[in-house]
Motif scaffolding. Structure first.
Motif, PDB file in Angstrom:
ATOM      1  N   SER A 157      -2.832  -3.420  -3.778  1.00 56.84           N
ATOM      2  CA  SER A 157      -3.847  -2.958  -4.728  1.00 56.84           C
ATOM      3  C   SER A 157      -5.061  -2.360  -4.012  1.00 56.84           C
ATOM      4  CB  SER A 157      -4.276  -4.103  -5.638  1.00 56.84           C
ATOM      5  OG  SER A 157      -4.930  -5.071  -4.858  1.00 56.84           O
ATOM      6  N   ARG A 158      -5.172  -2.613  -2.713  1.00 54.91           N
ATOM      7  CA  ARG A 158      -6.311  -2.053  -1.992  1.00 54.91           C
ATOM      8  C   ARG A 158      -5.990  -0.741  -1.280  1.00 54.91           C
ATOM      9  NH1 ARG A 158      -7.005  -7.369  -2.046  1.00 54.91           N
ATOM     10  NH2 ARG A 158      -9.064  -8.023  -2.808  1.00 54.91           N
ATOM     11  N   CYS A 159      -4.742  -0.347  -1.411  1.00 63.10           N
ATOM     12  CA  CYS A 159      -4.341   0.860  -0.677  1.00 63.10           C
ATOM     13  C   CYS A 159      -3.987   2.008  -1.613  1.00 63.10           C
ATOM     14  CB  CYS A 159      -3.097   0.576   0.162  1.00 63.10           C
ATOM     15  SG  CYS A 159      -3.358  -0.599   1.471  1.00 63.10           S
ATOM     16  N   GLN A 160      -4.241   3.203  -1.105  1.00 66.66           N
ATOM     17  CA  GLN A 160      -3.703   4.377  -1.781  1.00 66.66           C
ATOM     18  C   GLN A 160      -2.257   4.508  -1.280  1.00 66.66           C
ATOM     19  OE1 GLN A 160      -5.510   8.211  -0.692  1.00 66.66           O
ATOM     20  NE2 GLN A 160      -6.587   7.977  -2.636  1.00 66.66           N
ATOM     21  N   ILE A 161      -1.315   4.554  -2.219  1.00 63.62           N
ATOM     22  CA  ILE A 161       0.084   4.463  -1.797  1.00 63.62           C
ATOM     23  C   ILE A 161       0.776   5.829  -1.781  1.00 63.62           C
ATOM     24  CG2 ILE A 161       2.338   3.453  -2.385  1.00 63.62           C
ATOM     25  CD1 ILE A 161       0.781   1.050  -3.459  1.00 63.62           C
ATOM     26  N   TYR A 162       1.450   6.095  -0.687  1.00 63.97           N
ATOM     27  CA  TYR A 162       2.202   7.346  -0.547  1.00 63.97           C
ATOM     28  C   TYR A 162       3.675   7.015  -0.373  1.00 63.97           C
ATOM     29  CZ  TYR A 162      -2.268   9.653   0.068  1.00 63.97           C
ATOM     30  OH  TYR A 162      -3.533  10.134  -0.131  1.00 63.97           O
ATOM     31  N   ASP A 163       4.498   7.452  -1.307  1.00 66.30           N
ATOM     32  CA  ASP A 163       5.931   7.164  -1.220  1.00 66.30           C
ATOM     33  C   ASP A 163       6.678   8.320  -0.573  1.00 66.30           C
ATOM     34  OD1 ASP A 163       6.293   4.541  -2.430  1.00 66.30           O
ATOM     35  OD2 ASP A 163       5.438   5.479  -4.226  1.00 66.30           O
TER      36      ASP A 163
END
Ligand SMILES: Nc1ncnc2c1ncn2[C@@H]1O[C@H](COP(=O)(O)OP(=O)(O)O)[C@@H](O)[C@H]1O
Ligand SMILES: [Mg+2]
Length: 363
Positions: A157-163
Motif C-alpha cells: 500500500s505504500r508503493c506505486q506498483i508497476y506490473d
C-alpha cells in the motif's frame, strides 16, 4: 580468444527505448521523471527475466541525471543496490536504513534498489517498513520482485506498483533476430520463433537458450537443429498428423504416436500441442485472423496451405477432440488409451461426414 559474455549480460538495455515489450511501464516512468511525479517508493513486479532489474537501474540513473548529477562516478555513489536474495537479514536492512538517513553529498536523490524483495526475512521487512512509512525527502526506493503475493499489504500500500508483463513471442523473436545479425549468426526465422516460444515470455531465458543453441549449432540456427535440441515436436510432425487424420489413416496415426512417445515426449503435451495446431489452422483460414498465428513466415505459408484443405467443421471437431483428451488425460486410468482414442476419432471426422451425407442422400 575473446572472453565470452553471455548475451543476457551483453545486451542489457541501458535506455528505456531499448527495453522490449514493457512500453506501458517505460513510458509512464519517463513521463513521471519529466513531470516530477515520481513516487518515493516503487514496486516492480512480474515474472523472471522480463526487465525489472534492468528498468530499476535505468530509472535510478535517469533520476540522477535529471537532478544535476552527470558525472558517472558521482552518481554511482547515489545508487545503492541490495540483492535481498543473498542479503535478507535484519542487519542487512539496518545497514541500508542507516545510510538512508544521510542526504547525498552531490545531487538531490539517493536511489535504493532492493531486488528480490520478497526474500527479506519478516524481521527485515518490519524494520524496513518504518523507513518506507516516512522516507527522507532525498530517498527513492525501487523494489523488485517476482512474487508480489508474498509482499505484505502494508508494504504494497505504500508503493506505486508497476506490473511487468511476459514478453510476446513476436517481440522476443525480433530481439533475437537483431542480436543474431549483430553477432553474425546464421539463422532461420522459424528457429528463432521456436526459441521465443520456448522461453515462455522471459527474455533472459530466451537469450540463454539462444546462447546455448548458438554454441551447439556452431552459429547456424536452423529450424531442424533447434527443434531437435529443444526436444520440440516440429511443425512438420503436426502437418503430417493432420494429413493422416484427413485421410482417415488410423494405423499410421497410432504408429506416429508410438514413435513420439518412444522419443520421450509427454503424451498430454503432445495432444495439447496438436489441439493448438488445429487452432492455428483455424486462424490461418481467414485473412482477418491470420495475425493471431504466431509463427515465422515460411511456416505461415504451410499453415495457409493446409488450412485450405481443411473444412472449418473438421477443425472445430478436431480442436474439441484434442481439448477433451487433454482434460481427461490425468483422470484416466489408462491415459495412453485416451490419446489413442482421440487419434482414432480425429481420423474418423471426415468418414463420419461422408457417411452422414451419404445417409442423407439415401433418405
Ligand atoms: N524487456 C526486456 N528488454 C530487453 N532485454 C531484456 C528485457 N527483459 C530482460 N532482458 C534481458 O534479460 C536480462 C535480465 O533481465 P532483468 O532485468 O535482470 O530481469 P528481471 O529483473 O525481470 O528478472 C537483461 O540483462 C537483458 O539482457
Ligand atoms: Mg531481477
Amino acid at each position: 580468444m575473446d572472453n565470452f559474455v553471455v548475451s543476457a549480460r551483453k545486451y542489457r538495455p541501458l535506455e528505456f527505448d531499448s527495453v522490449v515489450g514493457q512500453s506501458h511501464i517505460t513510458d509512464t516512468l519517463e513521463h513521471a521523471i519529466e513531470n516530477n511525479q515520481l513516487a518515493q517508493a516503487l514496486l516492480f513486479c512480474g515474472p523472471r527475466g522480463v526487465g525489472k532489474t534492468t528498468c530499476a537501474r535505468i530509472l535510478a540513473r535517469k533520476i540522477n541525471e535529471k537532478f544535476g548529477e552527470t558525472d558517472e562516478n558521482d552518481f554511482a555513489f547515489n545508487i545503492f543496490e541490495l540483492d535481498a536474495a543473498s542479503n535478507n537479514s535484519v542487519d542487512d536492512i539496518r545497514n541500508l536504513i542507516e545510510q538512508v538517513r544521510y542526504a547525498p553529498q552531490v545531487g538531490k536523490y539517493k536511489v535504493y534498489i532492493i531486488d528480490e524483495v520478497h526474500m527479506l526475512s519478516n524481521a527485515a521487512f518490519n524494520a524496513f517498513l518504518k523507513t518506507l512509512e516516512e522516507p527522507p525527502a532525498h530517498a527513492i526506493f525501487i523494489l523488485a520482485t517476482t512474487e508480489k503475493q508474498k509482499i505484505i499489504p502494508t508494504i504494497l500500500s505504500r508503493c506505486q506498483i508497476y506490473d511487468f508483463k511476459r514478453i510476446e513471442v513476436i517481440d522476443i523473436k525480433e530481439h533475437l533476430q537483431k542480436i543474431a545479425i549483430k553477432e553474425k549468426i546464421n539463422y532461420e526465422e522459424d528457429a528463432l520463433h521456436i526459441i521465443a516460444q520456448k522461453a515462455d515470455g522471459g527474455l533472459r531465458d530466451a537469450l540463454s537458450i539462444f546462447d546455448r543453441l548458438v554454441t551447439f549449432t556452431q552459429k547456424n540456427l536452423t529450424l531442424s537443429a533447434v527443434t531437435e535440441n529443444l526436444s520440440i515436436l516440429d511443425y512438420d510432425c503436426f502437418f503430417r498428423i493432420t494429413d493422416m487424420a484427413l485421410n482417415n489413416d488410423i494405423p499410421n496415426l497410432l504408429l506416429v504416436f508410438n514413435e513420439i512417445e518412444k522419443k520421450g515426449f509427454d503424451p498430454q503435451s503432445f495432444i495439447a500441442s496438436l489441439g493448438s495446431h488445429f487452432r492455428d489452422l483455424m486462424v490461418a483460414q481467414n485473412p482477418q485472423t491470420i495475425s493471431l498465428l504466431e509463427v515465422g513466415e515460411s511456416t505461415k505459408k504451410k499453415y495457409i496451405e493446409q488450412a485450405q484443405v481443411c473444412k472449418p467443421k473438421f477443425l472445430i471437431n478436431a480442436i474439441e477432440i484434442c481439448h477433451q483428451a487433454d482434460i481427461n488425460y490425468r483422470s484416466s486410468k489408462n491415459p495412453r488409451l485416451s490419446i489413442e482414442i482421440a487419434l482414432m476419432q480425429l481420423a474418423s471426422i471426415t468418414t463420419h461426414e461422408f457417411t452422414s451425407s451419404k445417409k442423407k442422400s439415401l433418405e
